[in-house]
Design a protein around this motif. Structure first.
Motif, PDB file in Angstrom:
ATOM      1  N   TYR A  12      82.365  52.768  50.771  1.00  0.00           N
ATOM      2  CA  TYR A  12      82.228  53.353  52.099  1.00  0.00           C
ATOM      3  C   TYR A  12      80.881  54.040  52.324  1.00  0.00           C
ATOM      4  CZ  TYR A  12      87.143  52.481  52.843  1.00  0.00           C
ATOM      5  OH  TYR A  12      88.352  51.859  53.007  1.00  0.00           O
ATOM      6  N   LEU A  13      80.035  54.082  51.266  1.00  0.00           N
ATOM      7  CA  LEU A  13      78.781  54.810  51.404  1.00  0.00           C
ATOM      8  C   LEU A  13      77.880  54.223  52.473  1.00  0.00           C
ATOM      9  CD1 LEU A  13      77.964  55.568  47.667  1.00  0.00           C
ATOM     10  CD2 LEU A  13      78.788  57.155  49.406  1.00  0.00           C
ATOM     11  N   SER A  14      77.798  52.886  52.538  1.00  0.00           N
ATOM     12  CA  SER A  14      76.942  52.240  53.538  1.00  0.00           C
ATOM     13  C   SER A  14      77.436  52.532  54.954  1.00  0.00           C
ATOM     14  CB  SER A  14      76.888  50.727  53.302  1.00  0.00           C
ATOM     15  OG  SER A  14      76.108  50.097  54.290  1.00  0.00           O
ATOM     16  N   ALA A  15      78.769  52.383  55.156  1.00  0.00           N
ATOM     17  CA  ALA A  15      79.334  52.654  56.476  1.00  0.00           C
ATOM     18  C   ALA A  15      79.204  54.136  56.834  1.00  0.00           C
ATOM     19  CB  ALA A  15      80.806  52.233  56.513  1.00  0.00           C
ATOM     20  N   TYR A  16      79.322  55.006  55.833  1.00  0.00           N
ATOM     21  CA  TYR A  16      79.144  56.441  56.072  1.00  0.00           C
ATOM     22  C   TYR A  16      77.706  56.728  56.496  1.00  0.00           C
ATOM     23  CZ  TYR A  16      78.673  61.425  55.031  1.00  0.00           C
ATOM     24  OH  TYR A  16      78.414  62.763  55.114  1.00  0.00           O
ATOM     25  N   HIS A  17      76.745  56.097  55.828  1.00  0.00           N
ATOM     26  CA  HIS A  17      75.329  56.272  56.174  1.00  0.00           C
ATOM     27  C   HIS A  17      75.047  55.811  57.598  1.00  0.00           C
ATOM     28  CE1 HIS A  17      71.213  54.477  56.461  1.00  0.00           C
ATOM     29  NE2 HIS A  17      70.886  55.684  56.061  1.00  0.00           N
ATOM     30  N   ASP A  18      75.723  54.727  58.036  1.00  0.00           N
ATOM     31  CA  ASP A  18      75.494  54.181  59.370  1.00  0.00           C
ATOM     32  C   ASP A  18      76.344  54.852  60.436  1.00  0.00           C
ATOM     33  OD1 ASP A  18      73.680  52.421  58.290  1.00  0.00           O
ATOM     34  OD2 ASP A  18      75.147  50.828  57.997  1.00  0.00           O
ATOM     35  N   GLY A  19      77.186  55.840  60.046  1.00  0.00           N
ATOM     36  CA  GLY A  19      78.028  56.547  61.009  1.00  0.00           C
ATOM     37  C   GLY A  19      79.150  55.700  61.563  1.00  0.00           C
ATOM     38  N   GLU A  20      79.698  54.764  60.728  1.00  0.00           N
ATOM     39  CA  GLU A  20      80.719  53.833  61.203  1.00  0.00           C
ATOM     40  C   GLU A  20      82.129  54.224  60.783  1.00  0.00           C
ATOM     41  OE1 GLU A  20      79.392  50.188  59.521  1.00  0.00           O
ATOM     42  OE2 GLU A  20      77.742  49.904  60.948  1.00  0.00           O
ATOM     43  N   LEU A  21      82.296  55.303  60.020  1.00  0.00           N
ATOM     44  CA  LEU A  21      83.622  55.694  59.551  1.00  0.00           C
ATOM     45  C   LEU A  21      84.324  56.597  60.559  1.00  0.00           C
ATOM     46  CD1 LEU A  21      83.030  56.526  55.770  1.00  0.00           C
ATOM     47  CD2 LEU A  21      83.899  54.407  56.768  1.00  0.00           C
TER      48      LEU A  21
END
Length: 305
Positions: A12-21
């Protein structure tokens, strides 16, 4: 910090970085990253990679680009395909190197996404994360392994449950019953739903009484939940389940200890502890236990029952 916690959060780190969670998932990831140097470093690498890519210059396209390409194409009689035209142009054109550099950056980003995604799938398939598998290695009731997304959500639900349990045990129980399609049953009713008689049906140690039993269709497996009351009115909850993992409690501190003759995983719940141990072919997780001595008392009693 256990390995399972990192494997739960890393996809989930990539999605967290992109603000998608979603807000709850983002909060879980943020809390984990605050105390995990490894995951914090991976998150930092995403930020660095994104910054490098954003700063990669894109060469301007000359107005006569296609004419130049046409002039540089070979005059062989063999058919000239678009791919051949492009390869020749990349090799000989002064603009080719810039586009190749940009394409390499894109491939790095895609590769990173596939790496983290593939690692998550491997964990799910191999049972490294919390999977709905019994001791025979097969899923129960046709259920599939719980996805990383559901693992994060499940840990959040359990955290809400743990906060509610000490002050409002009835409300905490109703929350899980509603969330996971729970059904209150007696011992015979449990056999029909899960295929085995609850371990507490043989009785509890002196000073404990059985308040209720129910069957919950939790993301990890379909399990039996027994609400027990101590003589002072306080509540202790026993979950009997097929999965052997202890990733129910997110990134809370864990330790291993001998309780009676069982190797138990103990989890710090602030004002109490949780304990998980193997009991025959299944596992038992006790929530709201006061100390390791009480865990040993339960383990010894259940061994004899």
């Amino acid at each position: 910090m256990s390995t399972n916690d990192c494997k739960t959060v890393q996809p989930y780190l990539s999605a967290y970085h992109d603000g998608e969670l979603a807000a709850g998932q983002a909060a879980t990831v943020a809390k984990h990253v605050e105390s995990c140097e490894s995951c914090a470093a991976e998150l930092s690498s995403f930020r660095s990679l994104g910054s490098d890519f954003a700063q990669t210059p894109i060469p301007a396209k000359p107005s006569d680009l296609w004419q130049r390409i046409e002039c540089e194409l070979p005059t062989a009689a063999e058919p000239v395909t678009l791919s051949r035209r492009f390869s020749v142009w990349v090799r000989e054109s002064p603009y080719g190197a810039g586009l190749v550099s940009m394409a390499a950056s894109v491939l790095v980003l895609l590769g990173a996404g596939l790496w983290f995604g593939g690692d998550s799938n491997h964990d799910m398939a191999g049972g490294g994360a919390m999977a709905m598998h019994g001791s025979d290695g097969h899923s129960h009731d046709g259920e599939e392994a719980m996805s990383a997304e559901h693992m994060v959500e499940f840990a959040g639900v359990m955290d809400d449950y743990l906060q509610k349990l000490p002050s409002d045990p009835d409300g905490a129980e109703q929350m899980l019953l509603t969330k996971y399609d729970g059904e209150k049953v007696d011992a015979d009713g449990a056999v029909k739903l899960v295929g085995y008689r609850p371990i507490v049906s043989s009785g509890l140690p002196e000073g404990y009484s059985l308040a209720s039993t129910s069957v919950l269709k939790m993301p990890c497996c379909t399990c039996v939940k027994a609400v027990c009351k101590r003589s002072d009115g306080s509540t202790l909850v026993l979950f009997e389940h097929d999965d052997e993992e202890t990733a129910w409690f997110g990134d809370r501190r864990q330790s291993m200890a001998m309780c009676g003759d069982k190797n138990c995983c103990l989890v710090d719940l602030d004002s109490s502890i949780a304990a998980t141990w193997k009991q025959g072919t299944r596992s038992v997780t006790a929530v709201g236990v006061r100390d390791q001595e009480e865990v040993a008392k339960l383990v010894t009693w259940l061994d004899k029952s």
